[in-house]
Design an enzyme around this catalytic site. Structure first.
Site, PDB file in Angstrom:
ATOM      1  N   CYS A  92       0.690  -1.475  -0.219  1.00 19.56           N
ATOM      2  CA  CYS A  92       0.060   0.195  -0.198  1.00 19.56           C
ATOM      3  C   CYS A  92       0.853   1.281  -0.163  1.00 19.56           C
ATOM      4  CB  CYS A  92      -1.135  -0.151   1.296  1.00 19.56           C
ATOM      5  SG  CYS A  92      -1.984  -1.334   1.432  1.00 19.56           S
ATOM      6  N   HIS A 351      -8.811   3.809  -2.966  1.00 18.52           N
ATOM      7  CA  HIS A 351      -7.454   3.045  -2.327  1.00 18.52           C
ATOM      8  C   HIS A 351      -6.813   2.401  -3.683  1.00 18.52           C
ATOM      9  CE1 HIS A 351      -4.209   1.721  -0.394  1.00 18.52           C
ATOM     10  NE2 HIS A 351      -4.699   1.137   0.397  1.00 18.52           N
ATOM     11  N   CYS A 381      -0.812   3.307   6.330  1.00 16.11           N
ATOM     12  CA  CYS A 381      -0.507   1.871   6.808  1.00 16.11           C
ATOM     13  C   CYS A 381      -0.368   1.095   5.597  1.00 16.11           C
ATOM     14  CB  CYS A 381      -1.739   1.459   7.679  1.00 16.11           C
ATOM     15  SG  CYS A 381      -3.123   0.951   6.663  1.00 16.11           S
ATOM     16  N   GLY A 383      -0.100  -2.991   4.522  1.00 19.79           N
ATOM     17  CA  GLY A 383      -0.232  -4.557   4.773  1.00 19.79           C
ATOM     18  C   GLY A 383       1.117  -5.392   4.981  1.00 19.79           C
TER      19      GLY A 383
END
Length: 394
Positions: A92, A351, A381, A383
């Site tokens: 991400c 996203h 954040c 993963g």
């Protein structure tokens, strides 16, 4: 060796398409090429041959991304073949990682002009088939989706690490006692801020629609959603859970790109920079608590920049889940939540994994330029338990 200042001259992005939506017919390499081409065209004084490198984030890479989507974008955008391209993957955070790596190359003198960005087509992410252990297997073989989440997981990974992303958001909600109503209210505010920003024309100078596709605005914004509509949605990961499709970011398609330069490159572009890159930081946490990854990354990047929460004028914190974002905010009591995602966040905007870090970095740069001065923060954040953060100044 002296460290050079690094400036963001411009930042563009596509409208963000929904899963199976308006951009689902567009290959990820074409999306990437579009933002690269648009970025170069907006700076006519820059000779494209002067671009030292192109860095692109991409969380998938298993399909039409074709392993090195950055190089594909260079070629498809019509840049000279002498311009190289490298693709980076921090899931991400890939788009922001591309910006950081490009900035680092400029800071140490390895480059003067660079393009950095990210792309993802979650609609077009392929299924993959693991090679059989022996030739001509008689039984059925399993296809794995590459759209999102764990796949072909190593059996040595502890089970508590490999929970679905939504279950990780539930764990953050448990940790900070964040209820369903609070999450839905946060999601509603994200949609309302995004809709208002579009209505006010705040994205007009940033978004470059894809030619031939009728999508002029982020596709997932729900102008008419309400607390009642959000409350009707069923929990997605636990029967009695709080995380729903309404208070989580959707699956998306899109791309973003930024033009980064040093002082010499700034003169070559003939443009006033949007912002200067001040500092970056990356940290790790337990994989199942990935949503809290930004907490320490933000503390570290502010310390490196010599700044505190009180110095910030705008913040872009990627909204993977409302629970995750609220969990981070709970651990930053000195941060004014009114500064966070003033033009809407990923719950409304979307996203597209590899693009989001570049999108929010560009958003901070444009907001600082609109304000005329200030200090901005972008963070995500990631993963499998990481956090990434970047401080910009103007």
């Amino acid at each position: 060796m002296s460290i050079r200042d690094v400036y963001i001259v411009d930042a563009v992005r596509t409208p963000i398409g929904k899963f199976g939506g308006a951009l689902s017919s567009v290959r990820p390499d074409d999306l990437a090429a579009h933002v690269v081409r648009s970025l170069v065209r907006r700076t006519p004084d820059l000779d494209p041959a002067q671009v030292d490198d192109v860095y692109f984030g991409d969380a998938n890479g298993a399909g039409e991304d074709n392993r090195d989507v950055a190089r594909m974008a260079v070629l498809l955008a019509g840049l000279p073949t002498s311009v190289p391209g490298v693709t980076v993957n921090r899931l991400c955070g890939s788009g922001m990682e591309a910006v950081i790596q490009a900035a680092r190359a400029i800071a140490v003198g390895d480059a003067s002009v660079a393009i950095a960005g990210g792309v993802e087509s979650m609609s077009r992410a392929p299924w993959v088939l693991q090679k059989p252990e022996r030739a001509f297997p008689a039984g059925h073989q399993q296809l794995h989706s590459t759209t999102l989440g764990w796949r072909m997981t190593n059996p040595r990974m502890p089970a508590e690490w490999t929970v679905p992303l939504g279950e990780g958001a539930e764990l953050v909600a448990d940790k900070h006692a964040i209820g369903r109503e609070e999450q839905d209210a946060f999601a509603l505010a994200s949609h309302r801020r995004a809709a208002a920003a579009w209505a006010e024309g705040l994205y007009d100078g940033e978004v470059v629609p894809y030619d031939g596709v009728e999508l002029l605005r982020d596709e997932c914004i729900r102008d008419t959603t309400s607390p009642e509509a959000l409350a009707k949605l069923k929990p997605s990961f636990r029967p009695d859970g709080t995380v729903t499709a309404g208070n989580a970011s959707p699956l998306n398609d899109g791309a973003a790109a930024l033009l980064l330069v040093d002082e010499d490159g700034l003169r070559e572009t003939g443009r006033e920079p949007l912002a200067r890159i001040r500092a970056s930081a990356v940290t790790g946490v337990e994989p199942q608590l990935f949503g809290l990854g930004p907490v320490e990354a933000v503390r570290r990047v502010l310390d490196k920049a010599g700044r505190g929460f009180a110095d910030l004028t705008t913040v872009e914190l990627n909204e993977a889940f409302a629970a995750q974002t609220l969990g981070c905010l709970a651990e930053w009591p000195d941060l004014d939540p009114a500064l966070v995602n003033p033009r809407g966040g990923a719950i409304a905007i979307g996203h597209p994994l590899g693009a989001s870090g570049a999108r929010i970095t560009g958003a901070v740069a444009h907001q600082l330029a609109a304000a005329g001065s200030g200090t901005g923060l972008a963070a995500l954040c990631i993963g499998v338990g990481q956090g990434l953060a970047l401080v910009l100044e103007r």
